[in-house]
Write a protein that holds these residues in place. Structure first.
Motif, PDB file in Angstrom:
ATOM      1  N   MET A  31       0.827  -1.200   0.000  1.00 37.72           N
ATOM      2  CA  MET A  31       0.000   0.000   0.000  1.00 37.72           C
ATOM      3  C   MET A  31       0.865   1.256   0.000  1.00 37.72           C
ATOM      4  O   MET A  31       0.642   2.188  -0.778  1.00 37.72           O
ATOM      5  N   VAL A  32       1.856   1.301   0.864  1.00 37.01           N
ATOM      6  CA  VAL A  32       2.728   2.470   0.964  1.00 37.01           C
ATOM      7  C   VAL A  32       3.479   2.666  -0.357  1.00 37.01           C
ATOM      8  O   VAL A  32       3.595   3.790  -0.868  1.00 37.01           O
ATOM      9  N   LYS A  33       3.938   1.564  -0.938  1.00 30.73           N
ATOM     10  CA  LYS A  33       4.645   1.628  -2.222  1.00 30.73           C
ATOM     11  C   LYS A  33       3.704   2.078  -3.337  1.00 30.73           C
ATOM     12  O   LYS A  33       4.082   2.881  -4.204  1.00 30.73           O
ATOM     13  N   GLY A  34       2.468   1.573  -3.315  1.00 27.15           N
ATOM     14  CA  GLY A  34       1.511   1.923  -4.361  1.00 27.15           C
ATOM     15  C   GLY A  34       1.170   3.400  -4.375  1.00 27.15           C
ATOM     16  O   GLY A  34       1.103   4.026  -5.439  1.00 27.15           O
ATOM     17  N   TRP A  35       0.926   3.984  -3.204  1.00 26.54           N
ATOM     18  CA  TRP A  35       0.632   5.418  -3.143  1.00 26.54           C
ATOM     19  C   TRP A  35       1.817   6.252  -3.639  1.00 26.54           C
ATOM     20  O   TRP A  35       1.647   7.269  -4.314  1.00 26.54           O
ATOM     21  N   GLN A  36       3.008   5.798  -3.308  1.00 22.34           N
ATOM     22  CA  GLN A  36       4.197   6.554  -3.707  1.00 22.34           C
ATOM     23  C   GLN A  36       4.451   6.452  -5.208  1.00 22.34           C
ATOM     24  O   GLN A  36       4.693   7.467  -5.875  1.00 22.34           O
ATOM     25  N   GLU A  37       4.369   5.240  -5.746  1.00 28.15           N
ATOM     26  CA  GLU A  37       4.743   5.043  -7.145  1.00 28.15           C
ATOM     27  C   GLU A  37       3.630   5.433  -8.112  1.00 28.15           C
ATOM     28  O   GLU A  37       3.898   5.951  -9.199  1.00 28.15           O
ATOM     29  N   ARG A  38       2.387   5.204  -7.731  1.00 26.71           N
ATOM     30  CA  ARG A  38       1.279   5.486  -8.648  1.00 26.71           C
ATOM     31  C   ARG A  38       0.722   6.900  -8.523  1.00 26.71           C
ATOM     32  O   ARG A  38       0.193   7.451  -9.487  1.00 26.71           O
ATOM     33  N   HIS A  39       0.859   7.492  -7.327  1.00 28.08           N
ATOM     34  CA  HIS A  39       0.215   8.787  -7.108  1.00 28.08           C
ATOM     35  C   HIS A  39       1.161   9.857  -6.576  1.00 28.08           C
ATOM     36  O   HIS A  39       0.736  10.994  -6.360  1.00 28.08           O
ATOM     37  N   GLY A  40       2.424   9.502  -6.355  1.00 26.19           N
ATOM     38  CA  GLY A  40       3.391  10.485  -5.881  1.00 26.19           C
ATOM     39  C   GLY A  40       3.111  11.004  -4.487  1.00 26.19           C
ATOM     40  O   GLY A  40       3.517  12.118  -4.133  1.00 26.19           O
ATOM     41  N   VAL A  41       2.420  10.214  -3.666  1.00 22.69           N
ATOM     42  CA  VAL A  41       2.049  10.625  -2.318  1.00 22.69           C
ATOM     43  C   VAL A  41       2.849   9.812  -1.302  1.00 22.69           C
ATOM     44  O   VAL A  41       2.891   8.583  -1.366  1.00 22.69           O
ATOM     45  N   THR A  42       3.481  10.493  -0.368  1.00 18.78           N
ATOM     46  CA  THR A  42       4.219   9.828   0.695  1.00 18.78           C
ATOM     47  C   THR A  42       3.263   9.420   1.808  1.00 18.78           C
ATOM     48  O   THR A  42       2.562  10.273   2.368  1.00 18.78           O
ATOM     49  N   VAL A  43       3.221   8.145   2.123  1.00 20.21           N
ATOM     50  CA  VAL A  43       2.465   7.670   3.274  1.00 20.21           C
ATOM     51  C   VAL A  43       3.423   7.598   4.455  1.00 20.21           C
ATOM     52  O   VAL A  43       4.422   6.876   4.414  1.00 20.21           O
ATOM     53  N   MET A  44       3.127   8.386   5.480  1.00 16.02           N
ATOM     54  CA  MET A  44       3.979   8.467   6.664  1.00 16.02           C
ATOM     55  C   MET A  44       3.393   7.592   7.764  1.00 16.02           C
ATOM     56  O   MET A  44       2.254   7.787   8.181  1.00 16.02           O
ATOM     57  N   ASN A  45       4.179   6.636   8.213  1.00 10.74           N
ATOM     58  CA  ASN A  45       3.756   5.743   9.293  1.00 10.74           C
ATOM     59  C   ASN A  45       3.927   6.480  10.619  1.00 10.74           C
ATOM     60  O   ASN A  45       5.014   6.995  10.913  1.00 10.74           O
ATOM     61  N   VAL A  46       2.866   6.553  11.420  1.00 10.32           N
ATOM     62  CA  VAL A  46       2.886   7.329  12.659  1.00 10.32           C
ATOM     63  C   VAL A  46       2.622   6.410  13.844  1.00 10.32           C
ATOM     64  O   VAL A  46       1.655   5.649  13.856  1.00 10.32           O
ATOM     65  N   PHE A  47       3.482   6.494  14.840  1.00 13.49           N
ATOM     66  CA  PHE A  47       3.271   5.793  16.105  1.00 13.49           C
ATOM     67  C   PHE A  47       3.210   6.845  17.209  1.00 13.49           C
ATOM     68  O   PHE A  47       4.072   7.713  17.301  1.00 13.49           O
ATOM     69  N   GLY A  48       2.181   6.779  18.028  1.00 15.51           N
ATOM     70  CA  GLY A  48       2.094   7.761  19.103  1.00 15.51           C
ATOM     71  C   GLY A  48       0.964   7.455  20.046  1.00 15.51           C
ATOM     72  O   GLY A  48       0.202   6.501  19.873  1.00 15.51           O
TER      73      GLY A  48
END
Length: 563
Positions: A327-344
């Motif tokens: 999923m993270v790779k797909g958003w980056q490669e297909r749509h140029g969007v960085t998915v940031m994983n957040v822990f908090g």
């Protein structure tokens, strides 16, 4: 209320971690720069939710609205250090209440819309609010009427303000208070210190009673600074907030981010995918957050995505569950969007898998940077304000070698100082070095060159089957990748011989009539997981139980698994 000890305030300001700037000063800077530019916007479905038209305010208008609300609250006796409780959906008024408290030196204590008398009887006597701001009918509950009844019971002495057109006996309509309020600027509290308390938010853990998490201005300002840097946001960017304004996710991650960017904050509530996508397009959103399951679904529905113009979108935050690398790779490669994983958490233990720290998308889904770990440096500024370490729960020794599970402990500029009026809970929450015990198991990733943490699971959620530890979070990702599964989670159920076994609880995709345990396990075996991790029971439900932040309530699944 001053949540942080004076020595901590002095040290962090000496280091430059805290700047001594109040939230009101930050807001006023935005007003001075942006003035007539739009600052705040309601969701288009506001009228359907609470019966009043959506509002849009410029920075100047928001400033004037904050002044008016300050005068209205002061007229009901609210002063410096007094508590204002709110129970609101994501409306412009929630933001204005936060900013008004910041200007007055008052303390905001927001509670979840889902809270009812049971939780409020625990919370209200602790914080003793002067005022309670809420709505009328919302999702089958008349909140103003509920508060009026609690006031009759003697649970609270707060003055009740409602956004509704009709107020119960003894309550005030906000519209009336604002109409009667002075239109003059509210006097600046000149000696207000950024170390004075601004919020008391509420969190739930293993304890039955909600715990108050107090924070001051310095806490909130640094949280906003960190998120702006982590998400790569620019001045004037639009932020879309789908989180309820009740804790660090929305206040630190959305509201304070907006103030730092001097852009626009667009509200969204409750989560409604068509409205969410419409807002992303029409409002030209640069940054928002969404649960992993939603991002998975969108990426699998190219027709839906192609019908939405997401050209302004640069970064998506996600968390509360492990992210799928595809999923993270797909958003980056297909749509140029960085998915940031957040822990908090509400306590402020925050790690961000940013595009800068972990450029590789698949690694970013699996790992978190070891921010604050001794000997590990990062290019950004905010990681230097965080301290982290792993501790073996059995021995108490610090873990410095890869592949060994331990509890993540964290301290630094974003971490809180202790629970409100709960000294015993506070003592138990911190170790002898002053690090907050997160209750989460991580390991130093064996294949990350010592630079990354890998999330293993909650310390108290770990399934122990015949002496073998199983992370349910690890299994969740694999279960949810089954083509028939819409959402799923794994949980322990008791077994006399092995202690615990694994149960998978899943909701099926629309149109899917059945899923068998054999089908599910065949899918899991294809991922080469250890056989002792395979579920030995399957339960089908309509939907997984979730909290207001959309996190799965795994403890609520125990009864389902045991049945």
């Amino acid at each position: 209320m001053r949540p942080s000890p004076p020595e901590r305030v002095a040290e962090y300001r000496r280091l430059g971690w805290w700047r001594g700037e109040t939230v009101d000063a930050l807001f006023r800077r935005g007003v001075a720069v942006q003035r007539g530019a739009e600052a705040l916007a309601d969701a288009p479905n506001r009228e359907a939710l609470v019966g009043s038209a959506p509002r849009r305010l410029t920075w100047d208008q928001a400033d004037a609205a904050v002044d008016a609300l300050c005068h209205a609250l002061a007229g009901l006796g609210v002063g410096r250090g007094d508590v204002v409780a709110t129970q609101l959906p994501n409306l412009v008024e929630g933001v204005l209440a936060f900013l008004a408290c910041a200007r007055m030196g008052a303390i905001l204590s927001p509670v979840a819309m889902a809270y009812r008398g049971h939780e409020l009887r625990q919370i209200l006597p602790v914080v003793e609010p002067k005022v309670y701001l809420t709505v009328g009918a919302f999702h089958g509950c008349d909140h103003a009427a509920m508060l009026t009844e609690l006031k009759r019971e003697g649970v609270t002495a707060a003055e009740i303000i409602t956004l509704a057109d009709e107020a119960p006996d003894g309550a005030h309509r906000l519209s009336d208070l604002i109409a009667q309020a002075s239109t003059a600027p509210y006097p600046t509290t000149a000696d207000l210190d950024a170390a004075e308390g601004l919020t008391i938010c509420w969190t739930s853990g293993t304890e039955a009673m909600p715990k108050g998490v107090p924070r001051h201005h310095d806490h909130w300002v640094v949280n906003g600074e960190a998120l702006v840097e982590a998400a790569g946001l620019m001045p004037g960017d639009t932020v879309l907030n789908p989180f309820p304004l009740i804790n660090i996710a929305a206040i630190g991650g959305m509201l304070m981010t907006w103030l730092q960017c001097q852009g626009r904050l667009v509200q969204h509530h409750p989560f409604d995918l068509p409205i969410f996508l419409r807002q992303m397009q029409e409002e030209k959103v640069a940054y928002t957050v969404a649960p992993p399951a939603v991002l998975n679904m969108l990426l699998q529905n190219e027709a839906l995505l192609s019908a939405t113009n997401l050209s302004a979108l640069r970064c998506l935050g996600s968390g509360s569950a492990p992210l799928s690398p595809w999923m993270v790779k797909g958003w980056q490669e297909r749509h140029g969007v960085t998915v940031m994983n957040v822990f908090g958490s509400n306590e402020g233990c925050s790690l961000f898998s940013t595009g800068e720290a972990i450029p590789d998308a698949e690694q970013r889904a699996r790992f978190f940077p070891r921010f604050g770990a001794q000997g590990v440096e990062w290019p950004a500024q905010f990681p230097a304000k965080i301290r982290t370490r792993l501790v073996d729960l059995a021995t108490g020794q610090e873990i410095t070698q890869p592949g060994i599970e331990g509890e993540l402990r964290i301290s630094g500029a974003m971490t809180f100082d202790g629970y409100y009026k709960a000294p015993d809970l506070t003592r138990a929450a911190f170790d002898d070095q002053g690090f907050f015990r997160t209750g989460d198991l991580f390991e130093i990733a064996p294949d990350g060159g010592g630079r990354f943490y890998r999330f293993v699971g909650r310390c108290k959620e770990i399934i122990i089957r015949g002496g073998q530890n199983i992370s349910p979070a690890e299994l969740d990702v694999l279960v949810e990748s089954h083509p028939k599964v819409r959402e799923g989670a794994c949980v322990a159920y008791p077994d006399e011989r092995l202690g615990e076994r694994v149960c998978a609880v899943v909701a099926l995709k629309p149109g899917v009539e059945a899923l068998t345990l054999d089908e599910l396990n065949a899918h899991l075996k294809a991922h080469d997981i250890a056989t002792f991790k395979l579920p030995e029971k399957l339960r089908i439900v309509e939907a997984l139980p979730r909290n207001p932040l959309n996190k799965v309530l795994r403890r609520d699944l125990g009864g389902v698994a045991a049945s």
